[in-house]
Scaffold this active site. Structure first.
Site, PDB file in Angstrom:
ATOM      1  N   GLU A 171       0.718  -1.132   0.029  1.00 25.63           N
ATOM      2  CA  GLU A 171      -0.101   0.078   0.077  1.00 25.63           C
ATOM      3  C   GLU A 171       0.971   1.264   0.090  1.00 25.63           C
ATOM      4  O   GLU A 171       0.477   2.340  -0.889  1.00 25.63           O
ATOM      5  CB  GLU A 171      -0.918  -0.103   1.085  1.00 25.63           C
ATOM      6  CG  GLU A 171      -1.629   1.287   1.654  1.00 25.63           C
ATOM      7  CD  GLU A 171      -2.231   1.084   3.110  1.00 25.63           C
ATOM      8  OE1 GLU A 171      -1.856   1.721   3.938  1.00 25.63           O
ATOM      9  OE2 GLU A 171      -3.323   0.500   3.161  1.00 25.63           O
ATOM     10  N   ASP A 221      -5.001  -4.989  -4.134  1.00 25.26           N
ATOM     11  CA  ASP A 221      -5.622  -3.453  -4.329  1.00 25.26           C
ATOM     12  C   ASP A 221      -4.335  -2.699  -4.279  1.00 25.26           C
ATOM     13  O   ASP A 221      -4.438  -1.723  -5.100  1.00 25.26           O
ATOM     14  CB  ASP A 221      -6.555  -3.176  -3.044  1.00 25.26           C
ATOM     15  CG  ASP A 221      -5.849  -2.589  -1.966  1.00 25.26           C
ATOM     16  OD1 ASP A 221      -4.953  -3.581  -1.360  1.00 25.26           O
ATOM     17  OD2 ASP A 221      -6.176  -1.583  -1.093  1.00 25.26           O
ATOM     18  N   TYR A 223      -6.362 -11.287  -1.564  1.00 21.41           N
ATOM     19  CA  TYR A 223      -4.953 -11.866  -1.505  1.00 21.41           C
ATOM     20  C   TYR A 223      -4.907 -12.866  -2.579  1.00 21.41           C
ATOM     21  O   TYR A 223      -5.798 -13.273  -3.191  1.00 21.41           O
ATOM     22  CB  TYR A 223      -4.503 -12.315  -0.107  1.00 21.41           C
ATOM     23  CG  TYR A 223      -5.231 -13.615   0.249  1.00 21.41           C
ATOM     24  CD1 TYR A 223      -4.758 -14.864   0.107  1.00 21.41           C
ATOM     25  CD2 TYR A 223      -6.549 -13.461   1.088  1.00 21.41           C
ATOM     26  CE1 TYR A 223      -5.673 -15.860  -0.011  1.00 21.41           C
ATOM     27  CE2 TYR A 223      -6.988 -14.688   1.532  1.00 21.41           C
ATOM     28  CZ  TYR A 223      -6.597 -16.054   1.106  1.00 21.41           C
ATOM     29  OH  TYR A 223      -7.212 -17.005   1.413  1.00 21.41           O
TER      30      TYR A 223
END
Length: 760
Positions: free
Chosen positions: A79, A252, A326
């Site tokens: 992230e 993501d 995941y």
């Protein structure tokens, strides 16, 4: 002020004087916020700051005593790296210097994508037998989970061979989700105990395993720490245990990196800079990201009940085409075997239809594999349908869907509705706290949908965004410098059974409700939500939405400090420093910090180095009966969201009118189709209501006659009144700045001076 004489002289010398256009074209207050924050975070571009390690690892937070998903602030996650790309993209557009985009991607490759030496033996992977089945369990006490060695339980991997053919090797090009930036845990790389950053992992034991219940361990399992089998037998029951490596993606983040790389590429191209090298790497990342589109054990999608009864997938019937929570891959340290799994669980906060659009339509980002672009085209439509399926009556977006109920292909109750045969789950993947209660998931997911709408005009994305924008406006208030918005949500009810033909149904999901359960200010979250609101408001010329977004970002300035932006956070959850971390009875071992691992240990017991942290006394006092400790945290992702939101205001010239009235004057008319004006009708004024549609376009009514109801024209350039008050006009576009004084920046058009627009 330049004189008329100098103006005339300049006109005669313009051709000789002409120079390449200045790349720094944005110098308003919002651009200044971006550059100030960028310089603070990156040490003026040197990456020598409190946000980075000496090795140029971007920390999750400046502060070290920090427990949320990462359990120590100087860990870094995929992230964080994806937001680093975003930070460099917006700084590039503001300043014209895009060098940081390529540099950030180079460190992403160096630090958080395992190289060949860290994932040996992938060439021994058998796509016909990807992994061994083990059930997930709702309760942590049911771990370790037994591996079941039985033929026919796991389907085939349909993309491994085409990826190998496209890129010439069997390695996985994807980010592992978490690394230890300072080697705080002490595992090092490949078990050396000293190198940094190092690959570690935490979550392994089902949805009840919050961060507070994890046992951090090295990805390179050489059995040097832990028990007699390293850490492996905390998670699985095997016949025998082999030394191995294991990595997990948080998809993501990889999709966000692609999204940010696209904006960098697009903006750089506008400025005459070529970032095709970054685009090709992002395309490669997107190719491998397709593992997020598959069921965990490659089982057939839809009504998959019974781990030994649900059909093993063949071809691509195991693809749900969504971005799952995941996927993972691993193998033996000796390079003699390897495995791969997908994930059955999806969350709307993880979806990125913009990335799907980029990978399926933009030539510079086209994956090299034979079916990559086609798969992402399918994913684009499927993701938008998921958002619409889970859009509540209020407009906010519910949790997600799963192909494996309770992680073990169980049978859910009959009242659970489905999406292409996958069951609705209001709290996908983790339950402590519920995964969709935090409104950050609203901003993360919907910002991507609404930027897709802005860039592509996708009407389905527009429908979802328009309904969501109503919720944002209803739950966000700004009074002076005070911001109040929804911070957590409660959920009740089920979505309707999905029917793609009902996408635009006006009363969809009347029984699905997201209720605001707490309000406050979460700076990163609200900045993310405002980004989403900006995109849809710009596309629809919704001045009310633009006003709110600009006012929120102005109010955030009240939270500025010497490290960026922060608000005081009381951390009552830090009582869990003294909470138990489940270790099965009889299991014993030791980690690299020297802590003994056994039944009954607490979070702080297995992390003794936290007692050396300068902020530890506040937590210790709380554990001894004092008040919850309070911290001002500076999270890398939150700072970046604030920078990007301010950047969008500057780049796209957004202005607040101080209310909800249109930005244009009352006589301003829309730009309507020629097919309407050729018939003798005029264009309606801005703010018209569409009352009829046909092949010629949208129609409104004014003064008892038809008119064309088109889009509002782009705002006319504005420049400082200190220039226009002298009788000079605003330049029609951004160009070379030939003179600067106290009045502003000056250009030349039509043989005279003009004021450079403030949005340049």
């Amino acid at each position: 002020m330049p004189s008329i004489r100098s103006s005339l002289a300049l006109l005669g010398a313009t051709a000789a004087f002409a120079a390449p256009a200045m790349r720094k074209r944005y110098n308003d207050e919002y651009a200044q916020r971006v550059t100030d924050l960028y310089d603070t975070m990156t040490g003026n571009g040197s990456y020598s700051s409190e946000y980075f390690s000496p090795e140029k690892v971007p920390y999750h937070s400046v502060e070290t005593l920090m427990v949320e998903a990462p359990d120590q602030g100087h860990e870094s996650v995929s992230e964080t790296y994806s937001f680093w790309i975003w930070l460099e993209a917006v700084n590039g557009k503001i300043t014209g210097n895009y060098d940081g985009v390529e540099e950030a991607w180079s460190y992403l490759e160096k630090h958080i994508i395992p190289d060949s030496k860290n994932q040996p033996g992938n060439s021994r992977y058998n796509p016909s037998s990807p992994a061994t089945y083990a059930a997930e369990h709702d309760e942590i006490y049911d771990y370790p989970s037994k591996l079941i060695f039985q033929d026919g339980l796991v389907g085939e991997d349909p993309i491994a061979k085409e990826l190998q053919q496209a890129y010439g090797n069997w390695d996985i090009y994807i980010m592992h989700w978490i690394i230890d930036g300072d080697n705080w845990y002490g595992y090092g790389q490949q078990g050396d105990g000293t190198s940094k950053p190092s690959f570690i992992n935490t979550f392994q034991r089902g949805p009840s395993e919050s961060t507070w219940k994890t046992v951090p361990h090295p990805c390179w399992e050489a059995m040097k720490w832990g028990g007699r089998n390293g850490f492996l037998d905390l998670f699985t029951v095997d016949n025998s245990y082999a030394k191995q490596w294991r990595y997990t993606a948080a998809p993501d983040a990889d999709a966000r990196a692609i999204q940010a790389a696209y904006f960098a590429y697009m903006w750089a191209e506008e400025d005459g800079v070529n970032l095709s090298s970054v685009a090709s790497k992002a395309a490669k990342l997107g190719d491998y990201l397709r593992y997020a589109q598959y069921d965990k054990y490659f089982k057939k999608i839809g009504n998959c009940v019974g781990y030994d009864k649900c059909s093993a997938g063949r071809g691509k019937n195991s693809a749900h085409y969504l971005i799952s929570w995941y996927f993972a891959w691993g193998g033996g340290l000796q390079g003699d075997w390897a495995w791969r799994i997908g994930s059955s669980h999806t969350h709307t906060g993880y979806q990125n239809p913009l990335a799907a659009w980029i990978l399926s339509t933009q030539s510079a980002f086209k994956p090299k594999s034979s079916t990559g672009a086609k798969d992402w085209a399918t994913s684009l439509d499927r993701q938008l349908e998921l958002f619409r399926w889970l859009q509540s009556a209020e407009g906010c977006i519910a949790g997600g869907a799963t192909n494996s109920w309770q992680g073990a292909y169980e049978q859910p109750s009959s009242d659970i509705t489905t999406f292409y045969g996958m069951w609705y789950d209001w709290q996908p993947v983790y339950h402590d706290p519920p995964s969709n209660n935090w409104t950050g998931m609203q901003g993360w997911g919907m910002e991507r949908v609404c930027s897709l709408y802005y860039l592509s005009g996708n009407e389905k994305a527009g429908k979802v965004c328009q309904e969501w924008a109503k919720w944002v406006k209803n739950t966000t208030r700004v009074t002076g410098e005070e911001i109040v918005h929804a911070t957590t949500l409660d959920w009740e009810g089920n979505p309707d059974e999905w029917n793609a033909s009902n996408f635009n149904k006006s009363n969809l999901n009347r029984s699905l409700h997201g209720t605001v359960s707490s309000e406050g200010v979460d700076l990163g979250t609200i900045a993310s939500i405002m980004k989403g609101l900006m995109w849809v408001s710009m596309k629809d010329n919704d001045q009310e939405g633009i006003n709110l977004a600009v006012q929120v970002m102005d109010a955030i300035e009240g939270y500025r400090d010497n490290l960026g932006y922060s608000s005081l956070e009381a951390r009552g959850d830090y009582e869990k420093f003294g909470g138990e971390v489940y270790i099965p009875s009889g299991w014993t071992g030791k980690n690299a910090q020297g802590a003994n691992l056994k039944n009954g240990v607490t979070f702080i017991d297995i992390r003794p180095k936290y007692k050396q942290d300068p902020d530890w006394p506040q937590v210790e006092e709380f554990l001894n009966g004092g008040n919850p400790p309070e911290f001002n945290y500076h999270r890398f992702w939150a700072q970046t969201e604030i920078a990007v939101a301010n950047g969008l205001i500057s780049i796209y010239g957004l202005k607040s009118t101080g209310g909800s009235s249109p930005i244009y004057g009352g006589d301003e008319v829309t730009e309507c189709p020629a097919s309407i004006t050729r018939q003798g009708y005029s264009c309606c004024k801005v703010g018209c209501q569409v009352v009829y549609q046909d092949a010629d376009g949208d129609w409104g009514v004014e003064n008892n006659d038809w008119c064309g109801c088109g889009k509002a024209p782009a705002p006319k350039p504005k420049c400082p009144t200190s220039i226009t008050n002298q009788g000079y006009s605003c330049c029609s576009s951004c160009g070379p700045v030939y003179y600067q004084d106290a009045d502003g920046d000056w250009g030349v058009e039509n043989g005279d001076w003009c004021g450079m627009p403030t949005s340049c």
